[in-house]
Design an enzyme around this catalytic site. Sequence first.
Site, PDB file in Angstrom:
ATOM      1  N   GLU A 155      22.195  17.641  27.422  1.00 18.31           N
ATOM      2  CA  GLU A 155      22.527  16.336  27.763  1.00 18.31           C
ATOM      3  C   GLU A 155      23.039  16.077  29.144  1.00 18.31           C
ATOM      4  O   GLU A 155      23.735  15.220  29.459  1.00 18.31           O
ATOM      5  CB  GLU A 155      23.668  15.859  26.896  1.00 18.31           C
ATOM      6  CG  GLU A 155      23.249  15.686  25.469  1.00 18.31           C
ATOM      7  CD  GLU A 155      24.050  14.767  24.501  1.00 18.31           C
ATOM      8  OE1 GLU A 155      23.783  13.946  24.086  1.00 18.31           O
ATOM      9  OE2 GLU A 155      25.340  15.396  24.283  1.00 18.31           O
ATOM     10  N   HIS A 179      27.815   9.241  17.883  1.00 19.43           N
ATOM     11  CA  HIS A 179      27.748  10.221  18.738  1.00 19.43           C
ATOM     12  C   HIS A 179      29.101  10.459  19.327  1.00 19.43           C
ATOM     13  O   HIS A 179      29.833  11.492  19.342  1.00 19.43           O
ATOM     14  CB  HIS A 179      26.759  10.138  19.895  1.00 19.43           C
ATOM     15  CG  HIS A 179      26.476  11.210  21.026  1.00 19.43           C
ATOM     16  ND1 HIS A 179      25.235  11.118  21.631  1.00 19.43           N
ATOM     17  CD2 HIS A 179      27.135  12.174  21.103  1.00 19.43           C
ATOM     18  CE1 HIS A 179      25.070  12.364  22.286  1.00 19.43           C
ATOM     19  NE2 HIS A 179      26.423  12.852  22.094  1.00 19.43           N
ATOM     20  N   HIS A 191      32.651  14.203  22.230  1.00 19.84           N
ATOM     21  CA  HIS A 191      32.464  13.790  20.957  1.00 19.84           C
ATOM     22  C   HIS A 191      33.480  13.588  20.168  1.00 19.84           C
ATOM     23  O   HIS A 191      33.797  13.793  18.910  1.00 19.84           O
ATOM     24  CB  HIS A 191      31.542  14.731  20.015  1.00 19.84           C
ATOM     25  CG  HIS A 191      30.224  15.342  20.582  1.00 19.84           C
ATOM     26  ND1 HIS A 191      29.768  16.310  20.312  1.00 19.84           N
ATOM     27  CD2 HIS A 191      29.618  14.778  21.633  1.00 19.84           C
ATOM     28  CE1 HIS A 191      28.383  16.394  20.969  1.00 19.84           C
ATOM     29  NE2 HIS A 191      28.418  15.379  21.782  1.00 19.84           N
TER      30      HIS A 191
HETATM   31 MN    MN Z   1      26.752  14.707  23.018  1.00 16.85          MN
END
Ligand code: MN
Length: 257
Positions: free
Chosen positions: A103, A192, A124
């Site tokens: 990411e 998320h 997160h």
């Molecule tokens: Mn993530």
Amino acid sequence: MQMKICLGGYVLLLAMATQIRPQSPPASFPKTLIEDLVLANHILDNEGMLDGYGHVSVRSPTNPSHYFLARAGAPALVTLADITEYDLDSIAVSGSAVTGYIERFIHGEIYKRRPDVMAVVHCHCSEVIPFADTSVPLRPMHHMGNFIGAGVPVFEIRKAGGETDMLIRTPALGRALAETLEGKSAVLMRGHGATIVAPSLHLVVGRAYYLNLNARLQLQAIQLGGKVTYLDSEESKKAATDYERSWDAWKSKVIRK
Ligand code: MN
């Protein structure tokens, strides 16, 4: 005989691994900033904003088209040797990027769109999830979370990418996230977590911490059932802080370990 071959192979593998993974970052890296980035990884882990996942980056002070981020791995274990220099397309230009974070486009695409942003945290952090997954907006509960007063948008990945595995795996998804963030300090990501930005590394760590704490306090306040009074927009502007004393306290805890 077979044992000797195995042992020889192991020594060879070990030598190769040592070669692949240098013990220190390139000499061209800004030493103090890179040390602070390692520290930021450890603080964010120690204070519960990052677990095995999540990451923190800082823009290069000498080249605004580059940023520094650890290679893929648990933030608690990040060392100086793990720090990698990326361009804004999130392609490694130097360092130990054997495997980059999937990411990393979150970072590159935000730096492209927001010249004011010098540091990014993607987490997160669990306390924000109820606000990412419901229609209840996150609102500023206390002075340390004043930046929330400007609003915290929610990123809906289905709008940008349809049905996905929820991760920001492509530059296009990174761009869509950066667009949702717009001029704000944080964006929640449905199902998320969150991404937080700031004009410095110390500030972004402080904002990540107080975003999570604010979410916890807001949920508790709503559960009490009475009227909740939030900071108003004027109070939110006036309550700006640099989190420097918090940084010192968090730093002392990871250094004592
Ligand atoms: Mn993530």
